[in-house]
Design a protein around this motif. Structure first.
Motif, mmCIF file in Angstrom:
data_model
loop_
_atom_site.group_PDB
_atom_site.id
_atom_site.type_symbol
_atom_site.label_atom_id
_atom_site.label_comp_id
_atom_site.label_asym_id
_atom_site.label_seq_id
_atom_site.Cartn_x
_atom_site.Cartn_y
_atom_site.Cartn_z
ATOM 1 N N THR A 128 0.860 -1.169 0.000
ATOM 2 C CA THR A 128 0.000 0.000 0.000
ATOM 3 C C THR A 128 0.908 1.234 0.000
ATOM 4 O OG1 THR A 128 -0.049 0.027 2.407
ATOM 5 C CG2 THR A 128 -1.852 -1.138 1.296
ATOM 6 N N THR A 129 0.371 2.348 -0.439
ATOM 7 C CA THR A 129 1.102 3.613 -0.386
ATOM 8 C C THR A 129 0.185 4.632 0.258
ATOM 9 O OG1 THR A 129 2.254 3.027 -2.417
ATOM 10 C CG2 THR A 129 2.330 5.335 -1.752
ATOM 11 N N THR A 131 2.997 3.223 3.357
ATOM 12 C CA THR A 131 3.141 1.994 4.136
ATOM 13 C C THR A 131 4.189 2.210 5.226
ATOM 14 O OG1 THR A 131 3.352 -0.424 3.967
ATOM 15 C CG2 THR A 131 4.988 0.893 2.775
ATOM 16 N N TYR A 146 9.167 -1.535 -6.287
ATOM 17 C CA TYR A 146 7.906 -1.470 -5.553
ATOM 18 C C TYR A 146 6.767 -1.131 -6.515
ATOM 19 C CZ TYR A 146 10.754 -1.337 -1.281
ATOM 20 O OH TYR A 146 11.628 -1.638 -0.287
ATOM 21 N N ASP A 147 5.596 -1.675 -6.227
ATOM 22 C CA ASP A 147 4.391 -1.277 -6.948
ATOM 23 C C ASP A 147 3.294 -1.144 -5.892
ATOM 24 O OD1 ASP A 147 2.610 -0.649 -8.946
ATOM 25 O OD2 ASP A 147 2.996 -2.460 -10.138
ATOM 26 N N THR A 148 2.277 -0.356 -6.205
ATOM 27 C CA THR A 148 1.282 0.004 -5.201
ATOM 28 C C THR A 148 0.001 -0.815 -5.361
ATOM 29 O OG1 THR A 148 2.127 2.254 -5.072
ATOM 30 C CG2 THR A 148 -0.140 1.902 -4.328
ATOM 31 N N SER A 150 -3.931 -1.014 -4.116
ATOM 32 C CA SER A 150 -4.989 -0.300 -3.404
ATOM 33 C C SER A 150 -6.107 -1.300 -3.199
ATOM 34 C CB SER A 150 -5.470 0.902 -4.193
ATOM 35 O OG SER A 150 -6.398 0.486 -5.168
ATOM 36 N N TYR A 161 -0.205 -6.171 -12.675
ATOM 37 C CA TYR A 161 0.930 -6.220 -11.740
ATOM 38 C C TYR A 161 2.016 -7.138 -12.275
ATOM 39 C CZ TYR A 161 -1.740 -3.802 -8.110
ATOM 40 O OH TYR A 161 -2.435 -2.867 -7.398
ATOM 41 N N HIS A 375 6.214 6.794 1.723
ATOM 42 C CA HIS A 375 5.874 6.607 0.306
ATOM 43 C C HIS A 375 7.101 6.126 -0.449
ATOM 44 C CE1 HIS A 375 2.524 9.148 1.590
ATOM 45 N NE2 HIS A 375 1.912 8.897 0.452
ATOM 46 N N HIS A 376 7.009 4.962 -1.076
ATOM 47 C CA HIS A 376 8.156 4.469 -1.845
ATOM 48 C C HIS A 376 8.391 5.310 -3.094
ATOM 49 C CE1 HIS A 376 5.832 2.657 -5.145
ATOM 50 N NE2 HIS A 376 4.939 2.364 -4.226
ATOM 51 N N ASP A 377 7.372 6.071 -3.504
ATOM 52 C CA ASP A 377 7.451 6.796 -4.768
ATOM 53 C C ASP A 377 7.680 8.293 -4.586
ATOM 54 O OD1 ASP A 377 5.056 7.427 -3.631
ATOM 55 O OD2 ASP A 377 3.801 6.704 -5.276
#
Lengths: 409, 409
Positions: A128-129, A131, A146-148, A150, A161, A375-377
């Motif tokens: 999740t973002t 996280t 990483y990918d988000t 929801s 994905y 936030h990874h992004d």
């Protein structure tokens, strides 16, 4: 003359391991008079000092006691504690045996081990973002993308994905999905049963494990418990040994973090691999601490501690929500957690919460964690995490008032 | 019908992480009547049960005590313990500050961290052969190749190591050299000062760090201390912050392993990286255990414990050497350690020590570790490690007599 110190060539992964904001913020806990809404730090007023002291004395007395308490011990963990945890998992809807449990040095080590066991560089971890920052730190050492995910209606399909993760040259793929389903760190939000089922669907479609970080789940203030992802998957798959959900538990938020005792509950096949990782990583968790933790939770003591903690943190949450309603300008919004330690704030787009933190420390002697760290992004610059677990209720009121003053000016 | 359980795709590294013989052997410690020469297990007769109990009570009392003892703490470790260790390093010829020290969960975690910090998959780690099994386990998780260093006259040049490690496609290279210079695990042998200087030369020629595992170095029974590699390099490079030697220390063999407290002493630049790894891996070592360990070693207590331990283990070594001389057939040879826990045996080429172990357990109720486990290259099938640290002197005599019987038959 500038001194240049010799440095080795670090591994490629070292470029992903940076100093964290939480780490710097933990240092502020010692600053006189600071009101800290920063770390997810339990209130030491709840720590069982006297019982722990007594338990250490008992663990270290008797002919066999000291031998096992101060000696090396088995990597999977102290058998009575593993059995207690297996029984405890039944209250979370999971029928576990001691062999389904491995003891870790808190949940953080569980996150490290799962990154180590499941991530080949270039693989994708679904999150999740925002996280938990510590999960990003643990996983990043194993060089994932990483990918988000929801859980809402905009959720993407498994195919999208898998396609995003695929890298033909290296064989990269989605390795796992990671969620904090109850009173999430950092948002305080809880997933509905439908959202949980949707996540399980995704894990099945992608054929990957689903990591359930349950650090705060015991601390519900109101409403009904949601079923754990692992319980839902035991029903779907037939048994824990068939399940793809890996459950991360800890005593850090309910008993005390200083003993560094957490656990992973998973299928025997996965636990067997994790025990090898534990052995290679640090041999075993402290024997004496495992014996003491068992004494601190056995015979209904865990349930009594949790009941006290729920009431204690509920009052603090109420104090924070009351102060937010009273003092915050209308352009600020926040989540209303049903448990756990955190409220998540959105401030106007134009406000940088990182800049706000500097002002908060300098001008108001108040600390929190800027949302970008979760936030990874790199998104979330106008968000921030407030923890109500540590400050006294009166300080929560004062601190929020001061913070609101900075946002109102 | 055969049940097939769901399993995830494990990371590539999982193929390198196998169940170890030591692990299986540790389980034998509980077998009634077994005489175990297996693990490097300290004698619990030396454990400070009563002092530890008292130290836990003190650490958990007082207004500030419990707060810091049971709370999260800083990743680098408890400041008074880091200062004590920095002072202790002076007795090893190294002028260190607290900032040169990071606390780890025993030496095993130090090995894990150094693999994590320094090894990109495909890099080469230089090792003696045989070497400590736990180091092979820790490093292998980071997918290195291994190459063998010898300290004798057959030592290869830096160029040959670099050429063997180079892999143009991936940029692989020699990442570090790892040695146990004092009373080595598993051979019990100690490097001369000339051999130490030669290893430093090699590290300089290859421009790589040199990892000095000092787990047993305090336990010298006779002869003079050799200078630590780190002390030699502080002289050569000018200071610890310029040094390429990374020193691994532990209290597991001198105080007790159950608290899981070890350390790394290195240049500030390297320690700063290691603190980030500690934070990502398990946040911090147990606070209460660090406070207690400080109380168990401060004020001359460490030196007193070491003096007692030296005398204790010296008697056991003497008992083992006496028994080996008395009972072993002439085709068997062994090392004569000046300290530490281990004697290394060579049996005739035709004997497999792994097969011998099965017979020893079944027919003689005696355990040891077959030498192959300490060889990264699968060699050493006619070698074995005997530890004299745990059994009573009378059992050492009986156990060696029984083992000799199997070799004489």
């Amino acid at each position: 003359m500038v001194m240049t110190y010799w440095q080795p060539n670090y591994a490629r992964r070292a470029g992903r391991m940076k100093a964290s904001e939480i780490r710097e913020l933990l240092k502020l806990l010692d600053r006189p008079g600071i009101i800290s809404f920063a770390g997810g730090i339990p209130d030491p007023k709840l720590f069982p000092e006297a019982e722990a002291a007594q338990a250490y004395v008992e663990a270290l007395s008797g002919s066999n006691g000291a031998t096992s308490a101060l000696q090396y011990s088995v990597s999977e963990g102290y058998a009575p504690l593993r059995r207690w945890i297996a029984n405890h998992m039944a209250t979370r809807g999971v029928h576990a045996e001691a062999d389904n449990i491995v003891i870790t040095s808190g949940s953080q080590q569980a996150l490290d081990f799962l990154g180590k066991l499941l991530l080949t560089p270039g693989d994708t971890a679904l999150l999740t973002t925002p996280t938990y920052l510590g999960a990003l730190q643990a996983f990043s050492a194993y060089e994932p993308n990483y990918d988000t995910i929801s859980s809402g209606p905009t959720n993407r399909s498994a195919v999208t994905y898998a396609e995003a993760a695929a890298h033909a040259a290296t064989g990269a793929r989605v390795a796992f999905a990671y969620v904090v389903p109850d009173f999430a760190n950092p948002t305080g939000e809880t997933l509905s049963e439908d959202e949980r089922s949707g996540l399980l669907d995704l894990a099945y479609d992608l054929d990957v494990p689903l990591l359930e970080d349950s650090a705060y789940s015991a601390l519900r203030f109101e409403g009904n418990d949601q079923p754990t992802l692992q319980a839902l998957d035991c029903r779907r798959s037939g048994s824990l040994d068939q399940s793809r959900v890996i459950y991360l538990g800890t005593f850090s938020k309910t008993v005390a973090p200083g003993l560094r005792i957490g656990w992973i509950c998973a299928s025997r096949a996965i636990v067997n691999h994790l025990v090898l990782l534990k052995q290679a990583s640090d041999l075993n968790a402290s024997g004496v601490n495992q014996i003491v933790m068992h004494r601190l939770v056995d015979g209904g003591r865990y349930e009594a501690r949790v009941a006290t903690a729920r009431g204690h943190y509920r009052q603090k949450r109420d104090a924070m929500l009351r102060a937010l309603s009273t003092y915050m300008p209308s352009a600020v919004s926040w989540t209303v957690p049903q448990g756990g330690f955190f409220v998540w704030l959105k401030v106007p787009e134009a406000v940088s919460s990182a800049e706000l933190l500097k002002r908060a420390i300098d001008e108001a002697n108040v600390a929190f964690v800027p949302g970008q760290a979760f936030h990874h992004d790199g998104a979330g610059s106008n968000t921030l995490r407030l923890s109500y677990s540590l400050p006294a209720e009166s300080d929560i009121d004062i601190g929020i008032k001061r913070l609101a003053g900075l946002l109102s000016a």
